[in-house]
Each structure stands twice: as structure tokens, then as C-alpha cells.
Design an enzyme around this catalytic site. Structure first.
Site, PDB file in Angstrom:
ATOM      1  CE  LYS A  27       6.275  -2.137  34.769  1.00  0.00           C
ATOM      2  NZ  LYS A  27       6.289  -1.707  36.300  1.00  0.00           N
ATOM      3  NE  ARG A  96       6.618  -5.842  36.978  1.00  0.00           N
ATOM      4  CZ  ARG A  96       7.476  -6.176  35.941  1.00  0.00           C
ATOM      5  NH1 ARG A  96       7.148  -7.143  35.074  1.00  0.00           N
ATOM      6  NH2 ARG A  96       8.365  -5.292  35.543  1.00  0.00           N
ATOM      7  N   GLY A 105      10.157   4.080  37.853  1.00  0.00           N
ATOM      8  CA  GLY A 105      10.020   4.226  39.211  1.00  0.00           C
ATOM      9  C   GLY A 105       9.064   5.269  39.979  1.00  0.00           C
ATOM     10  CG  MET A 107       2.951   5.411  39.466  1.00  0.00           C
ATOM     11  SD  MET A 107       1.689   5.086  38.141  1.00  0.00           S
ATOM     12  CE  MET A 107       2.376   4.441  36.994  1.00  0.00           C
ATOM     13  NE  ARG A 364      11.541   1.280  31.105  1.00  0.00           N
ATOM     14  CZ  ARG A 364      11.593   1.442  32.138  1.00  0.00           C
ATOM     15  NH1 ARG A 364      10.249   1.421  32.855  1.00  0.00           N
ATOM     16  NH2 ARG A 364      12.677   1.567  33.066  1.00  0.00           N
ATOM     17  CG  HIS A 480      16.197   6.943  40.488  1.00  0.00           C
ATOM     18  ND1 HIS A 480      16.603   8.182  40.763  1.00  0.00           N
ATOM     19  CD2 HIS A 480      14.933   6.834  40.082  1.00  0.00           C
ATOM     20  CE1 HIS A 480      15.478   8.688  40.548  1.00  0.00           C
ATOM     21  NE2 HIS A 480      14.351   8.006  40.101  1.00  0.00           N
ATOM     22  NE  ARG A 592      14.484  41.269  18.766  1.00  0.00           N
ATOM     23  CZ  ARG A 592      14.534  40.150  19.589  1.00  0.00           C
ATOM     24  NH1 ARG A 592      13.640  39.913  20.602  1.00  0.00           N
ATOM     25  NH2 ARG A 592      15.431  39.558  19.529  1.00  0.00           N
ATOM     26  CD  GLU A 775       3.413  43.789  17.671  1.00  0.00           C
ATOM     27  OE1 GLU A 775       4.218  43.401  18.659  1.00  0.00           O
ATOM     28  OE2 GLU A 775       3.498  44.862  16.733  1.00  0.00           O
ATOM     29  CB  SER A 794       5.314  39.108  11.088  1.00  0.00           C
ATOM     30  OG  SER A 794       6.067  38.404  11.918  1.00  0.00           O
ATOM     31  N   GLY A 796       2.850  38.853  15.898  1.00  0.00           N
ATOM     32  CA  GLY A 796       3.855  38.941  16.680  1.00  0.00           C
ATOM     33  C   GLY A 796       3.132  38.286  18.245  1.00  0.00           C
ATOM     34  CB  THR A 797       2.514  34.802  18.924  1.00  0.00           C
ATOM     35  OG1 THR A 797       3.968  34.444  18.979  1.00  0.00           O
ATOM     36  CG2 THR A 797       1.944  34.548  17.514  1.00  0.00           C
ATOM     37  CG  ASP A 799       3.447  43.090  22.420  1.00  0.00           C
ATOM     38  OD1 ASP A 799       3.631  42.975  23.557  1.00  0.00           O
ATOM     39  OD2 ASP A 799       4.025  44.003  21.751  1.00  0.00           O
ATOM     40  CB  CYS A 861       8.382  37.184  14.662  1.00  0.00           C
ATOM     41  SG  CYS A 861       7.525  38.502  15.171  1.00  0.00           S
ATOM     42  CE1 TYR A 881       8.525  34.707   9.384  1.00  0.00           C
ATOM     43  CE2 TYR A 881       7.628  35.133   7.267  1.00  0.00           C
ATOM     44  CZ  TYR A 881       7.965  35.726   8.369  1.00  0.00           C
ATOM     45  OH  TYR A 881       7.818  37.006   8.412  1.00  0.00           O
TER      46      TYR A 881
HETATM   47  P1  ADP Z   1       9.261  -0.255  37.422  1.00  0.00           P
HETATM   48  O1  ADP Z   1       8.139   0.051  36.968  1.00  0.00           O
HETATM   49  O2  ADP Z   1       9.507   0.592  38.928  1.00  0.00           O
HETATM   50  O3  ADP Z   1      10.323  -0.937  37.016  1.00  0.00           O
HETATM   51  P2  ADP Z   1       8.489  -3.114  38.089  1.00  0.00           P
HETATM   52  O4  ADP Z   1       7.183  -3.349  38.207  1.00  0.00           O
HETATM   53  O5  ADP Z   1       9.137  -3.241  36.792  1.00  0.00           O
HETATM   54  O6  ADP Z   1       8.833  -1.383  38.537  1.00  0.00           O
HETATM   55  O7  ADP Z   1       9.046  -3.886  39.085  1.00  0.00           O
HETATM   56  C1  ADP Z   1      10.411  -3.925  39.994  1.00  0.00           C
HETATM   57  C2  ADP Z   1      11.466  -4.576  40.060  1.00  0.00           C
HETATM   58  O8  ADP Z   1      10.727  -5.983  40.382  1.00  0.00           O
HETATM   59  C3  ADP Z   1      11.854  -4.896  38.565  1.00  0.00           C
HETATM   60  O9  ADP Z   1      13.339  -5.247  38.719  1.00  0.00           O
HETATM   61  C4  ADP Z   1      11.308  -6.080  38.101  1.00  0.00           C
HETATM   62  O10 ADP Z   1      11.928  -6.667  37.162  1.00  0.00           O
HETATM   63  C5  ADP Z   1      11.125  -6.969  39.367  1.00  0.00           C
HETATM   64  N1  ADP Z   1      10.076  -7.819  39.166  1.00  0.00           N
HETATM   65  C6  ADP Z   1       8.569  -7.551  38.822  1.00  0.00           C
HETATM   66  N2  ADP Z   1       8.009  -8.430  38.841  1.00  0.00           N
HETATM   67  C7  ADP Z   1       8.731  -9.582  39.164  1.00  0.00           C
HETATM   68  C8  ADP Z   1       8.398 -10.990  39.066  1.00  0.00           C
HETATM   69  N3  ADP Z   1       6.993 -11.513  38.848  1.00  0.00           N
HETATM   70  N4  ADP Z   1       9.263 -11.721  39.417  1.00  0.00           N
HETATM   71  C9  ADP Z   1      10.383 -11.434  39.603  1.00  0.00           C
HETATM   72  N5  ADP Z   1      10.870  -9.861  39.251  1.00  0.00           N
HETATM   73  C10 ADP Z   1       9.962  -9.139  39.239  1.00  0.00           C
HETATM   74 MG    MG Z   2      10.355  -2.167  35.643  1.00  0.00          MG
HETATM   75 MG    MG Z   3       9.691   0.506  41.007  1.00  0.00          MG
END
Ligand code: ADP
Ligand code: MG
Ligand code: MG
Length: 909
Positions: A27, A96, A105, A107, A364, A480, A592, A775, A794, A796-797, A799, A861, A881
Site C-alpha cells: 500500500k 492503515r 481486510g 489487518m 494494487r 469481501h 502402474r 525410491e 525415475s 519415485g518421490t 516412497d 513420477c 521430464y
Molecule cells: P484495507 O487494507 O483493509 O483495505 P485500508 O487501509 O485500505 O484497509 O482502509 C480501509 C478503508 O478506509 C478503505 O476504504 C480506504 O479507502 C479508507 N481510507 C483509508 N485511509 C483513508 C483516508 N486517509 N481518507 C479517506 N479514506 C481512507
Molecule cells: Mg484497502
Molecule cells: Mg480493513
């Protein structure tokens, strides 16, 4: 030199760049890159993954980190003209998470940091919207309570529901008891300032009651504890599970991004959304995504309100961003195309519109279904964006199996009961379960289940993994459920609005167009979902093979140009061989023969052979088997023609062919005209304490050379016949489980004798190979001696792994998973080759084998022949192979090409 702890981005430039994902996380690196590209990004700074790794090791933040954070915060204040904690124009920030490779989602993130009872008023004054300020504040309290103080997020629902109920009453609306229905009737965006103030007070009380602490007024305290909490979120259970599933190393840690807030919840000219530059389910080249006006952060993905589409469509009816905010849409469209060209891959974007101004918050490489991955890679070659070699490296071979997911039989008479969004392709049937834990329990009991949820959240990950498919009532193509399902290759239908999930009553209702209930489905009942069309069916619907698809065929053709390793199939029957050929097999690496003895008519002759009292009787029984074997091999050669066919002589211990139940034993005695006691005695004679290390493999041929002679005769007889039909066949005769040159010498003598006889009878010769499986460690260590007789090895991983590690595969279930979890072994050695141990024996065998026979042919194999990581190792070893099950052939072809590219080209790692 002191390490740089914090990297800034924004205001049109950045200290970091896209290539620095290891240091800045995905990110952070991409926020920096976008800043450098002049794309509007709210400014901020990234605390490096190194800081987090140190924190996770020491349990404390290094000195200097928070000073660096304060320094950068001051820089941010100067740039934005706002002050963190300021009472005139308060600066708010988000904190973030962001690991090297994206873990959507998994962390934590906290938004709107910097608000307290004083700054919220300043924000209200500045924005001229009290409602907005308190909306931001209540969001902060909820996220902070959850992420930093560990307060159960669900507890924050009640005050919001109360506010909705009061609002409904005020407006003279009937308030439904079901919270979901209530939320639809009175969405967040409708709640007034007064209600939100009450929610804020209630949230503070909840935090105090649950955590024993007050929400900190001091913005710096908020910030520092949020940073620590995000470091900690690396170790939450769902993040751990995600890493396990996606092979992400434990030691990486996460970067932390602190970023000035922009607000999508500032009224109707504000919005937030997510977008994909191409369809992540099908790979089709079309910009699409979802957005919500007057919303913040994850509102779109969380599925709380029904998101709107970005692009105008036949049924967008003015709700699309393109129609509502044409200029913003045009700007966003231009940016997405610029980003895709720049990163040369499909992008997954987050954006926010603050009062008409567009900001990008994330880009990303988007998660996608396997089918989409292939299509995008191939299309991008056509668009001149990628070289075919790069396209090959873009697909994860392990996931190609998803291309073989079945499709609904077009002939079916079944009609769907509902239709949702086709979120992740594949048609699957299973019993309905309503919770992640039920999915896990049922799957552990061997049941196929479909996880049905109103919407999924990161807590459901383990259940989504256990389920065969996922069905949700709410949320769109970027929800999600959709994102995660595509990422792990589970078929998914999302946002099927006709469903009402009553998880408490373990029941699912399906509404028809007129609002009446058309079906009720209870937990445990079977349904079928088609993630390719979005259709949902009751009961089990017939499916058909989908085929690889033309893009995959194209990609596979490209692999031929770079691949060095040949790919053969493990196939025992002509039908399997045919299947293997259709997937591109270049030969058979393991046939076989024992599987040929199990059908009804043959097993009788086989048993007769085993029970024979003397050689003459045994030869009589064998002569009954001979025609069957000749027939089998003839068919196999006809299918494979000039391609090599490697046939292994009988391998398993003989007791496997004898009956177990008294009835069958009596029947055998009758047919054989011996007493039941005789049969029982023979069975108990053949009993072994450890059959895996018992009388099997070449040992059978040493004790009963006539068995080997029969098999060799059948092979060469069939070869002669098919050669006469005009096919230049290439049989290979393979001796299993040998550990000495003497064993091979004895077998070679039999083979030579039978070959002379057979060729003389036919008046022609067939060139054939003679070799052995490796083997046993002894075979590997004495490979130079074995190679005097063997023209090929060959590995025979399967065994070889058992005998090298001293681990029986069938008994490993009770400890091997723990070995992997504790990282005593890096992978399950029966899935992915134990390179350190078994691999070393292979290396020795190859080196020694080549000393005795420079041109010795080499292959593998075992199960590992279809495992991409093991294939990579085979490439590095210089094998000729790999051989794997027919269905893994496409995987092996791609993996072998990738291995060759990685070995020969410098631009990949
Ligand atoms: P995740 O990795 O779970 O997507 P993010 O860090 O991307 O978490 O953020 C969660 C949500 O909050 C996302 O929708 C992101 O766009 C929004 N967000 C994060 N930072 C800001 C910011 N500075 N201003 C507005 N929205 C934000
Ligand atoms: Mg995000
Ligand atoms: Mg999140």
C-alpha cells in the site's frame, strides 16, 4: 548510518516508490508511486516494515520511531495547513496497515484519528456540518475501540440501531425488528447530528465499560496506540490463517501508513468507492466497480448499503457515478487507465470524492479468479503490454485447476430459484451451512458445503476455506465475499438480493419477484451455485467439464517455446492416457500395472497365481493373465503411439490382491478347489507387519521371476503388434523399489531373454528402455552401480520421501501438520519435495548415475511431478521430464515453463 524509519508521500512527489514493497509494504509503496505519477493522493507517510519487524521481535517500539512520526506529522500539517489536534482547522489522519503482499481486510485500519470532544466541534464548524463531524467521530470510536482496545465490534451495533429506530419513529415509519431491514430503511447517511451525538456518547460508555479505559482525548496518544495496534494486527488469527493459505512468511511484518483524511461522507457531492480496471471474475477488459455517495471507508465493501455501479449501464437508471458525477467519473477513468498501463497489470483501486474532488487511496494488482488471470495475461500480450514470457509468469500454476471447475450442464432442466452477482466462477453443489464454524465442522466430516451468509467478514475466512462455494445475500462484485472467494478460488455468488438469511433459525428464504417466498431452504439441504452466471438452484444440478478455454490453450502454446522439462502423465488405463493427451501430455511417466489386475475376471486369475503351490501352477495362472495384459498394453500404445510409455512392473505386496471377508474367502476356496483353511493359511502367510517395507517391488520379481517374465512378455508383445500397425512405439520397462545392481542384473537377464523370444516370433525388433525407480536411499547412494544396468532413473518421490524421512505417509496425519505449522519442515514433504533431504539424495543419484552412464535419462513420477515448487527444483536438477496425474498436466506445463524462465532470465525472481 541511522536507518530511515519513515517515508513521506504526497503533494506531487514521494520519498518511496513502487519497487520498495519490502520496505514500505504494498500500500505504502504504491501510494508513493501514485504521488510520483501526479495522481491525487491524500498526503501522508509510511512507517517501514523494519520498524514493525523490530516491534514484533521486541514487543516495543524502537526509540526514535515516534519522534520521526511527529516530525512527519509536522510536515503534513505544514502542507495541509491543518493542525493535528488543532481547534481551528483540525487535521485528521488514518492509520492503515499494509504488508508487502496484500492481505485484503486481514489487518486493521483506523480512520479519523485526531478527533475528540473539542476537535469534533472545530470540524463541525469548518465543514459547516455537525452531522458529518459526529459521523466521523462515531466511526473513529468504533474502529479505535475494536482495533486498539479489542472491544467486540458487534457491541457498537445497538446504539446505532436505537438511533435508527428513533429516526424511523420521528418520520412516522414502522421500524422493523430485524436490524438488517431496519438498516435498509434508515441507512447511516440519514441519521441526524443529534442522533450521532448520542451514538458517540454511547460508544464512549461502551469503550469504558468493556476495556476499563477511556477513549484517549490526546490525538498523539490515539495515533501512537493505533500504530502499535496495527503492528499487532499482523498476528491476529485471520491474518495468520491468510498467511498460511497464501504462503506468506511470518517474518515480514506490516508497514503502517499515516495519511491525511479525505472525506467521502461530506454530503451528496462526496462519495467513496472501489474499482477494478478489468473484470476480476472473467478477466474481461471493462472498467467497473462500485460506489456510494456520502459514505466513508469500507461502507462499500461491507455491504451495509447497496452500492451503485460506476459506469452507466442499461439499468443504472441515473445512479451510476458516470451519470451522477460525470467529471469525476471521467477523471477516474483516465487515472485507472494510466495506472494499468503503468503497473502493466489489472489494478484494484480505492477512491474517495470529497466535495467533488477525487482522491485515490490505494492501487494494487487486483486479486482475480484463475480464469481471469489467464485471460488478462493473454489479452495484455495482445495489447502489447506484456511479453508472452511475462504472461506465463503471471499465472499461478497451482490455481489452474480452477479452470477445470465444472460448469452447469447446458442440457439441464433445472431452473434457478434466484440470481445474484457472478462473483467467482465455477458451479458447485453442497449442503447449506450458515456459519463459518458449521462449514468447518461439516467439511472436516467430509461433507461438501455451501456457506450462505448475509455478507461475509474477515472472521469468516476459515469457513470460506472449508466450504466448496460461497453465497451471500448482500454486497457486490467488490464485496469481501467476492474478493476473498476469487483470491482462494472458491466459486461465489454474491449479493443475491432475493435471499433472506435467517442464521439464527438456520433457514434461508428465497423471495420471488412479487415478494412472495418461493423457496425455503434449511441448513443441511443441498443447493447448487454457479459463480459464472450468478444462478442459484435448489438441489444438486448436473455439471459438465468446462474445458481449459481458448486463452489457456494459447498460454500453454507459449509455454512450449520456453519449457525444457518434458511433461508426462501417470496413467494406468487407455482412458486416462487419452485424457492426459488432451491436456498435452508428452508421454506416460508411470503406468502402474497392478491396477490392471483388479477387475472381476482378472482378480480370479491373479489370486490363482498367488495361491499356486508350485511354479508350474503359477505359470498356468500367469498364462491366463497374459492375454489381458497384452490387450491393456496394446490399447495404451495405440493411444500413445510414438510417445514414450513407461510401464512399471508389479509393485504392491501380494496380500493386497487377496480377499478379507469370510464370504469372499470361502468363494475363493471353492473356485480354487482348495480348503478354506488353505486360503486362510496363505493369507496369514502373506501378512506383513510393515508391508511398505515388505515383500514388494522388485523383491516380488526376484522371488517369482515368472511374474516379471509374463509382464515383460505382455509389454513387448503389445509393442510388436502396435509397431506392425505402423506406430513407432517406445516402451520403457521400469523396475520398482530396487536398491542394488544385482537386482537389476537379474531383471535385465529376464528382459533380454523375453525380448529375444518375442522379437524372434514377430520377426521384428522394438527399441525399448530398461530402467529403475529410485525410491530408496540406498538406490540413490549406489546410483553409479545401478546405472550400469539402468538406462533411466525415475525418481519415485513418494516412497523416496517415506524412506528418507522414515515417515509413513498414511500415518503422518497426527504429527506432520504440526511440523509444518511449527516450521520444523517448510512444507508437507508429500506435497512439495523435501529439497534439503530427498532433494539431496536426488542430486547424489544424478551425479553418480551420470558417472556410470553419461546420457542416463532422468524423470520424476511421484506426486511431486505435479507440484510447481517441486517442478522448479526438478528444472534446476536438470531432469528430463516430470510425470503427474492427467489433471495436473496443464499445471505442470506452466510450472515447467516458469521454472525455465526463472532459471534462464535475469529479470524475474
Ligand atoms: P484495507 O487494507 O483493509 O483495505 P485500508 O487501509 O485500505 O484497509 O482502509 C480501509 C478503508 O478506509 C478503505 O476504504 C480506504 O479507502 C479508507 N481510507 C483509508 N485511509 C483513508 C483516508 N486517509 N481518507 C479517506 N479514506 C481512507
Ligand atoms: Mg484497502
Ligand atoms: Mg480493513
Amino acid at each position: 548510518m541511522t536507518r530511515k524509519l519513515v517515508y513521506r508521500f504526497g503533494f506531487g512527489s514521494a520519498e518511496g516508490r513502487a519497487q520498495w514493497k519490502e520496505l514500505l509494504g504494498g500500500k505504502g509503496a504504491n501510494l508513493a508511486e501514485m504521488s510520483n505519477m501526479g495522481i491525487p493522493v491524500p498526503p501522508g507517510f509510511t512507517i517501514t516494515t523494519e520498524v514493525s519487524v523490530d516491534y514484533l521481535a521486541q514487543g516495543a517500539v524502537n526509540s526514535g520511531v515516534f519522534e520521526a512520526v511527529r516530525d512527519s506529522l509536522r510536515w503534513l500539517e505544514r502542507g495541509t495547513g491543518k493542525t493535528f489536534g488543532g481547534l481551528d482547522s483540525p487535521l485528521l489522519v488514518s492509520v492503515r496497515s499494509g504488508a508487502r503482499s496484500s492481505m485484503p481486510g486481514m489487518m486493521d485500519t483506523v480512520l479519523n484519528l485526531g478527533l475528540n470532544d473539542s476537535t469534533v466541534l472545530a470540524l463541525a464548524r469548518r465543514s459547516k456540518s455537525e452531522r458529518f463531524a459526529f459521523d466521523a467521530y462515531r466511526r473513529l470510536l468504533c474502529m479505535f475501540g475494536d482495533v486498539v482496545y479489542g472491544v467486540d465490534r458487534r457491541l457498537f451495533d445497538a446504539p446505532l440501531d436505537d438511533a435508527r429506530r428513533r429516526t424511523a419513529a420521528e418520520r412516522g415509519l414502522p421500524a422493523p425488528a430485524d436490524p438488517e431491514a431496519l438498516a435498509r430503511l434508515v441507512p447511516d447517511s440519514v441519521l441526524g447530528a443529534g442522533e450521532l451525538r448520542r451514538v458517540v456518547e454511547a460508544y464512549k460508555r461502551i469503550i469504558r465499560a468493556e476495556s476499563g479505559r477511556d477513549f484517549p482525548d490526546d490525538p498523539f496518544e490515539q495515533l501512537e496506540s493505533a500504530i502499535v495496534a496495527v503492528f499487532e494486527s499482523w498476528n491476529n488469527p485471520r491474518a495468520r490463517l491468510y498467511r498460511q493459505m497464501h504462503d506468506i512468511p511470518e517474518g515480514w511484518g506490516t508497514a503502517v501508513n499515516v495519511q491525511a483524511m479525505v472525506f467521502g461522507n461530506l454530503g451528496e457531492t462526496s462519495a467513496t468507492g472501489v474499482a477494478f480496471t478489468r473484470d476480476p471474475s472473467t478477466g474481461e477488459r471493462r472498467f467497473f466497480g462500485e460506489w456510494l455517495p456520502n459514505a466513508q471507508g469500507e461502507d462499500v465493501v461491507a455491504g451495509i448499503r447497496t452500492p451503485r455501479v460506476l459506469a452507466r449501464s442499461a439499468d443504472s437508471k441515473g445512479t451510476s457515478l458516470e451519470e451522477s458525477q460525470p467529471e469525476t467519473y471521467a477523471e477516474l477513468f483516465a487515472i485507472q487507465s494510466k495506472l494499468e498501463q503503468h503497473f502493466r497489470d489489472m489494478q484494484d483501486l480505492e477512491f474517495t470524492v470529497e466535495d467533488g474532488t477525487l482522491y485515490l487511496l490505494q492501487t494494487r494488482n487486483g486479486k482475480r479468479s484463475a480464469r481471469a488471470a489467464v485471460r488478462i495475461a493473454v489479452d495484455m500480450v495482445g495489447e502489447g503490454l506484456l511479453h508472452p514470457d511475462e504472461a506465463i509468469l503471471r499465472v499461478d500454476p497451482e490455481r489452474l485447476q480452477e479452470l477445470l471447475f465444472p460448469a452447469i450442464d447446458p442440457q439441464t432442466t433445472a431452473t434457478p430459484v434466484a440470481k445474484g452477482i457472478a462473483a467467482s466462477p465455477g458451479a458447485v453443489s453442497g449442503r447449506v451451512v450458515f456459519s463459518a464454524s458449521d462449514a468447518e465442522v461439516a467439511a472436516a466430516a467430509g461433507q461438501a458445503v455451501i456457506l450462505v451468509r448475509t455478507e461475509t467478514s474477515p472472521e469468516d475466512l476459515h469457513g470460506m476455506k472449508a466450504a466448496k462455494g460461497i453465497l451471500t445475500a448482500r454486497g457486490g462484485a467488490t464485496s469481501h465475499a467476492a474478493v476473498v472467494a476469487r483470491g482462494m478460488g472458491r466459486p461465489c455468488v454474491a449479493g443475491c438480493a432475493a435471499l433472506h438469511v435467517d442464521a439464527a433459525a438456520l433457514c434461508l428464504q428465497v423471495y420471488g419477484a412479487d415478494g412472495s417466498v418461493v423457496a425455503r431452504i434449511a441448513a443441511g439441504e443441498p443447493i447448487t451455485i454457479d459463480g459464472g452466471s450468478g444462478n442459484v438452484y435448489t438441489g444438486v444440478v448436473e455439471t459438465i467439464d468446462a474445458g481449459l478455454g481458448s486463452e489457456m490453450e494459447t498460454l500453454l502454446e507459449w509455454t512450449a517455446r520456453v519449457r525444457r522439462l518434458r511433461v508426462r502423465a501417470n496413467a494406468d488405463t487407455p482412458a486416462q492416457a487419452q485424457k492426459a493427451l488432451s491436456f498435452g501430455a508428452e508421454g506416460i511417466g508411470l503406468c502402474r500395472t497392478e491396477h490392471m489386475f483388479f477387475s472381476d475376471e482378472r482378480i480370479a486369475a491373479m489370486r490363482e497365481m498367488i495361491l499356486a503351490r508350485d511354479v508350474a501352477a503359477r505359470e498356468r495362472a500367469l498364462s491366463k493373465l497374459l492375454p489381458f495384459q497384452v490387450e491393456d498394453f496394446t490399447e495404451l500404445f495405440r493411444v500413445m503411439r510414438e510417445r514414450p510409455v513407461n510401464i512399471r512392473l508389479l509393485d504392491p505386496p501380494l496380500h493386497e490382491f487377496l480377499p478379507q471377508e469370510p464370504g469372499a474367502i470361502a468363494e475363493l476356496a471353492r473356485v480354487m478347489e482348495v480348503s478354506v483353511a488353505d486360503v486362510e493359511r496363505k493369507i496369514s502367510d502373506l501378512h506383513e507387519f510393515n508391508p511398505m517395507l515388505g515383500h514388494r517391488g522388485v523383491r516380488l520379481s526376484i522371488t517369482y521371476p515368472e511374474i516379471a517374465a509374463m509382464q515383460v512378455r505382455a509389454i513387448l508383445e503389445a509393442a510388436c503388434r502396435v509397431k506392425k500397425e505402423g506406430h513407432d512405439v517406445h516402451p520403457e520397462i521400469m523396475i520398482p523399489l530396487a536398491f542394488s545392481a544385482a537386482e537389476l542384473g537379474a531383471m535385465r537377464a529376464i528382459v533380454d531373454r523375453v525380448a529375444r523370444e518375442t522379437f524372434a516370433r514377430h520377426g521384428l525388433e522394438v527399441s525399448f528402455g530398461f530402467g529403475t525407480m529410485i525410491e530408496l536411499p540406498r538406490a540413490a547412494l549406489l546410483a553409479d552401480q545401478l546405472a550400469k544396468h539402468a538406462e533411466f532413473f525415475s525418481f519415485g518421490t513418494n516412497d523416496l520421501t517415506q524412506t528418507t524421512l522414515g515417515v509413513s505417509r498414511d500415518d503422518a496425519g497426527s504429527f506432520l501438520p504440526l511440523y509444518v505449522e511449527r516450521q520444523i519442515l517448510p512444507h508437507d514433504p508429500f506435497v512439495s519435495l523435501d529439497i534439503d533431504g530427498v532433494g539431496e539424495l536426488m542430486r547424489i543419484a544424478i551425479e553418480k548415475g551420470r558417472v556410470a552412464r553419461a546420457d542416463i535419462a532422468l524423470g520424476v513420477c511421484g506426486e511431486h511431478g505435479g507440484d510447481p515448487r517441486s517442478i522448479d527444483f526438478c528444472e534446476r536438477l536438470g531432469l528430463g521430464y516430470v510425470s503427474c496425474s492427467p489433471f495436473r498436466i496443464p499445471i505442470a506445463r506452466v510450472a515447467a515453463a516458469q521454472a525455465a524462465l526463472r532459471r534462464t532470465k535475469k529479470y524475474w525472481h
